[in-house]
Design a protein around this motif. Structure first.
Motif, mmCIF file in Angstrom:
data_model
loop_
_atom_site.group_PDB
_atom_site.id
_atom_site.type_symbol
_atom_site.label_atom_id
_atom_site.label_comp_id
_atom_site.label_asym_id
_atom_site.label_seq_id
_atom_site.Cartn_x
_atom_site.Cartn_y
_atom_site.Cartn_z
ATOM 1 N N GLY A 149 -0.997 -6.767 -17.311
ATOM 2 C CA GLY A 149 -2.026 -5.943 -17.002
ATOM 3 C C GLY A 149 -2.146 -4.887 -17.586
ATOM 4 N N THR A 150 -3.368 -4.561 -17.570
ATOM 5 C CA THR A 150 -2.727 -2.139 -17.734
ATOM 6 C C THR A 150 -2.762 -1.605 -16.918
ATOM 7 O OG1 THR A 150 -5.416 -2.179 -16.321
ATOM 8 C CG2 THR A 150 -5.142 -2.783 -18.591
ATOM 9 N N ASN A 151 -2.103 -0.267 -17.078
ATOM 10 C CA ASN A 151 -1.732 0.332 -16.606
ATOM 11 C C ASN A 151 -2.008 0.421 -15.335
ATOM 12 O OD1 ASN A 151 0.146 0.997 -18.261
ATOM 13 N ND2 ASN A 151 -1.423 2.604 -19.926
ATOM 14 N N GLY A 152 -1.453 0.334 -14.441
ATOM 15 C CA GLY A 152 -1.512 0.894 -12.817
ATOM 16 C C GLY A 152 -1.867 -0.667 -12.669
ATOM 17 N N ALA A 153 -2.444 -1.996 -12.441
ATOM 18 C CA ALA A 153 -2.611 -2.802 -12.795
ATOM 19 C C ALA A 153 -1.561 -3.460 -11.005
ATOM 20 C CB ALA A 153 -2.114 -4.032 -13.429
ATOM 21 N N GLY A 154 -0.525 -2.756 -10.953
ATOM 22 C CA GLY A 154 0.113 -3.444 -10.080
ATOM 23 C C GLY A 154 1.439 -4.461 -10.701
ATOM 24 N N LYS A 155 2.108 -4.057 -12.291
ATOM 25 C CA LYS A 155 2.997 -4.960 -11.942
ATOM 26 C C LYS A 155 4.541 -4.122 -11.902
ATOM 27 C CE LYS A 155 1.789 -3.424 -16.766
ATOM 28 N NZ LYS A 155 0.276 -3.194 -15.889
ATOM 29 N N SER A 156 4.122 -3.252 -12.025
ATOM 30 C CA SER A 156 5.879 -1.933 -11.756
ATOM 31 C C SER A 156 6.183 -2.117 -10.333
ATOM 32 C CB SER A 156 5.418 -0.617 -11.866
ATOM 33 O OG SER A 156 5.769 -0.611 -12.914
ATOM 34 N N THR A 157 5.217 -2.224 -8.668
ATOM 35 C CA THR A 157 5.099 -2.470 -7.520
ATOM 36 C C THR A 157 5.756 -3.718 -7.785
ATOM 37 O OG1 THR A 157 3.374 -0.687 -7.241
ATOM 38 C CG2 THR A 157 3.306 -2.327 -5.665
ATOM 39 N N THR A 158 4.802 -4.593 -8.164
ATOM 40 C CA THR A 158 5.203 -5.953 -8.254
ATOM 41 C C THR A 158 6.841 -6.166 -8.689
ATOM 42 O OG1 THR A 158 3.205 -7.138 -8.137
ATOM 43 C CG2 THR A 158 4.991 -8.372 -8.300
ATOM 44 N N ALA B 271 0.477 -1.212 -0.259
ATOM 45 C CA ALA B 271 -0.036 -0.194 -0.252
ATOM 46 C C ALA B 271 0.698 0.780 0.104
ATOM 47 C CB ALA B 271 -0.810 0.111 0.903
ATOM 48 N N TYR B 272 0.232 2.176 -0.754
ATOM 49 C CA TYR B 272 0.813 3.450 -0.617
ATOM 50 C C TYR B 272 0.037 4.653 -0.270
ATOM 51 C CZ TYR B 272 3.949 1.474 -4.375
ATOM 52 O OH TYR B 272 5.167 0.663 -5.858
ATOM 53 N N GLY B 273 0.589 4.694 1.088
ATOM 54 C CA GLY B 273 -0.816 5.366 1.844
ATOM 55 C C GLY B 273 -1.883 4.994 1.946
ATOM 56 N N ASN B 274 -3.021 5.131 1.287
ATOM 57 C CA ASN B 274 -4.408 4.266 1.754
ATOM 58 C C ASN B 274 -4.744 3.971 -0.005
ATOM 59 O OD1 ASN B 274 -4.381 6.869 0.200
ATOM 60 N ND2 ASN B 274 -6.272 7.169 1.938
ATOM 61 N N VAL B 275 -3.529 4.118 -0.684
ATOM 62 C CA VAL B 275 -4.133 3.286 -1.961
ATOM 63 C C VAL B 275 -3.039 1.718 -2.251
ATOM 64 C CG1 VAL B 275 -2.758 3.226 -4.942
ATOM 65 C CG2 VAL B 275 -3.536 5.335 -3.513
ATOM 66 N N LYS B 276 -4.191 0.883 -2.266
ATOM 67 C CA LYS B 276 -3.497 -0.664 -2.132
ATOM 68 C C LYS B 276 -3.357 -1.052 -3.303
ATOM 69 C CE LYS B 276 -6.148 -1.679 1.729
ATOM 70 N NZ LYS B 276 -7.668 -1.650 2.622
ATOM 71 N N ALA B 277 -1.703 -0.491 -3.662
ATOM 72 C CA ALA B 277 -1.303 -1.274 -4.916
ATOM 73 C C ALA B 277 -1.522 -2.588 -5.556
ATOM 74 C CB ALA B 277 -0.062 -1.060 -5.241
ATOM 75 N N VAL B 278 -0.874 -3.761 -4.321
ATOM 76 C CA VAL B 278 -1.226 -4.690 -4.998
ATOM 77 C C VAL B 278 -2.147 -5.451 -3.575
ATOM 78 C CG1 VAL B 278 0.677 -6.667 -4.622
ATOM 79 C CG2 VAL B 278 1.148 -4.949 -6.020
HETATM 80 P P1 ADP Z 1 1.144 -1.072 -13.934
HETATM 81 O O1 ADP Z 1 2.880 -0.667 -12.626
HETATM 82 O O2 ADP Z 1 0.752 -2.122 -13.475
HETATM 83 O O3 ADP Z 1 2.076 0.044 -14.771
HETATM 84 P P2 ADP Z 1 1.673 0.409 -10.937
HETATM 85 O O4 ADP Z 1 2.912 -1.034 -9.372
HETATM 86 O O5 ADP Z 1 2.965 0.917 -10.833
HETATM 87 O O6 ADP Z 1 0.888 -0.123 -11.675
HETATM 88 O O7 ADP Z 1 0.800 0.871 -9.763
HETATM 89 C C1 ADP Z 1 -0.304 0.516 -8.908
HETATM 90 C C2 ADP Z 1 -1.474 1.737 -8.102
HETATM 91 O O8 ADP Z 1 0.033 1.920 -7.184
HETATM 92 C C3 ADP Z 1 -1.508 2.539 -8.768
HETATM 93 O O9 ADP Z 1 -3.384 3.057 -9.102
HETATM 94 C C4 ADP Z 1 -1.025 3.657 -9.031
HETATM 95 O O10 ADP Z 1 -1.037 4.947 -9.119
HETATM 96 C C5 ADP Z 1 -0.744 3.345 -7.396
HETATM 97 N N1 ADP Z 1 1.438 3.613 -7.182
HETATM 98 C C6 ADP Z 1 2.157 2.990 -7.194
HETATM 99 N N2 ADP Z 1 3.582 4.143 -7.204
HETATM 100 C C7 ADP Z 1 2.796 5.036 -6.444
HETATM 101 C C8 ADP Z 1 2.991 5.576 -5.583
HETATM 102 N N3 ADP Z 1 4.676 5.463 -5.699
HETATM 103 N N4 ADP Z 1 3.075 6.915 -4.986
HETATM 104 C C9 ADP Z 1 1.347 6.322 -4.610
HETATM 105 N N5 ADP Z 1 0.734 5.457 -5.370
HETATM 106 C C10 ADP Z 1 1.671 4.755 -6.382
#
Ligand code: ADP
Length: 285
Positions: free
Chosen positions: A35-44, A11-18
């Motif tokens: 996954g589409t953009n914002g799916a959580g790929k980069s985070t993972t 979670a980034y603050g209250n954004v649950k990314a994964v």
């Molecule tokens: P993807 O790589 O699939 O496009 P991300 O992992 O980049 O997806 O993002 C997943 C979610 O987390 C999105 O809603 C994105 O806006 C949010 N997010 C990613 N990085 C941050 C960050 N540093 N701070 C806050 N929210 C983030």
């Protein structure tokens, strides 16, 4: 399994990314993470490559925990992200040499490691040119060569073919496939091109931080899309039927056998699978 992810959350603050994802990647396989953009790929990927702290759950690479044994994980992975990180002034070979020395290589070992990476990534033709003067495709190859200098067991490639022209994209893709097949290295790939994902051994589709599907391309096609039977009858009527299995077409065609003017079966594709798993939900683009 070279990657084991168990109930991983971020979670980034209250954004649950994964949101509690679990999956595993077989050693030596070509694995696509879609996954589409914002799916959580980069985070993972950032968690797996030890660049980002997880919120909860577990992730291990090569049996090493990505938090407790981060350095060991780093030693066995190579990473190619979208942004170029090489020095534009240095030549390809110099860039690779700098990289190898960062991994503690020197002398003959360093020279051999650089030449090996040059050969595998197919950059020998422009190895003496500054990185900053290369074409997009040449740069991408060099980025991959850089990630190979320390002979990783696992290579992360984040959209390696995005932004390249079709011919360069194809060449790059063939190089990646050869690399994975010939070296036994595991390749963890993200891509927007379904025809690339279709050639992988295993696919995970992630959407809104959750794993929506995991399987081989064939398994996903069987589960998440259907073939389409299209028939035109001799009186001009048009009939379209979704097929559970391709062979279901046989009995339908047979029912119209004396009246058919034209018949066609359209096979479902991985594009359909992807759209079926992700459509209808907002797309952050
Ligand atoms: P993807 O790589 O699939 O496009 P991300 O992992 O980049 O997806 O993002 C997943 C979610 O987390 C999105 O809603 C994105 O806006 C949010 N997010 C990613 N990085 C941050 C960050 N540093 N701070 C806050 N929210 C983030």
């Amino acid at each position: 399994m070279i990657i084991q992810v168990d109930n991983l959350s971020k979670a980034y603050g209250n954004v649950k990314a994964v949101k509690g994802i679990s999956f595993a990647v077989r050693e030596g396989s070509l694995f696509s993470f879609l996954g589409t953009n914002g799916a959580g790929k980069s985070t993972t990927i950032n968690i797996l490559t030890t660049l980002l702290a997880k919120t909860s759950g577990k992730a291990a690479v090569g049996g090493f925990d990505v938090v407790k044994d981060a350095q060991k994980v780093r030693n066995l992975i190579g990473v190619v992200f979208q942004d170029n990180v090489l020095d534009p002034i240095l030549t390809v070979r110099e860039n690779l040499t700098v990289r190898g020395s960062l991994y503690g290589l020197s002398g003959v070992k360093l020279k051999n490691a650089v030449e090996n990476a040059v050969k595998i990534a197919g950059v020998s033709e422009f190895a003496t040119r500054p990185y900053g003067k290369l074409s997009g495709g040449q740069r991408r190859r060099t980025d991959i060569a850089r990630a190979l200098v320390h002979t990783p067991r696992l290579l992360f490639l984040d959209e390696p073919t995005t932004g390249l022209d079709p011919k360069t994209r194809r060449d790059m893709w063939l190089m990646i496939r050869d690399l994975q097949k010939n070296s036994g290295m595991t390749v963890f790939l993200t891509t927007h091109y379904m025809e690339e994902a279709a050639e992988s051994d295993d696919i995970v589709v992630i959407h809104k931080g959750e794993v929506k599907a995991h399987g081989t391309p064939l398994e996903l096609k069987m589960e998440y899309c259907s073939d389409l039977l299209k028939m035109t009858l001799d009186n001009g009527d048009y009939i379209e039927r979704k097929l559970e299995k391709t062979t279901d077409a046989l009995s339908i065609i047979d029912g119209y056998r004396n009246r058919i003017a034209n018949v066609e079966i359209i096979n479902g594709t991985l594009d359909d699978v992807f759209l079926n798993l992700t459509e209808g939900l907002e797309h952050v683009d």
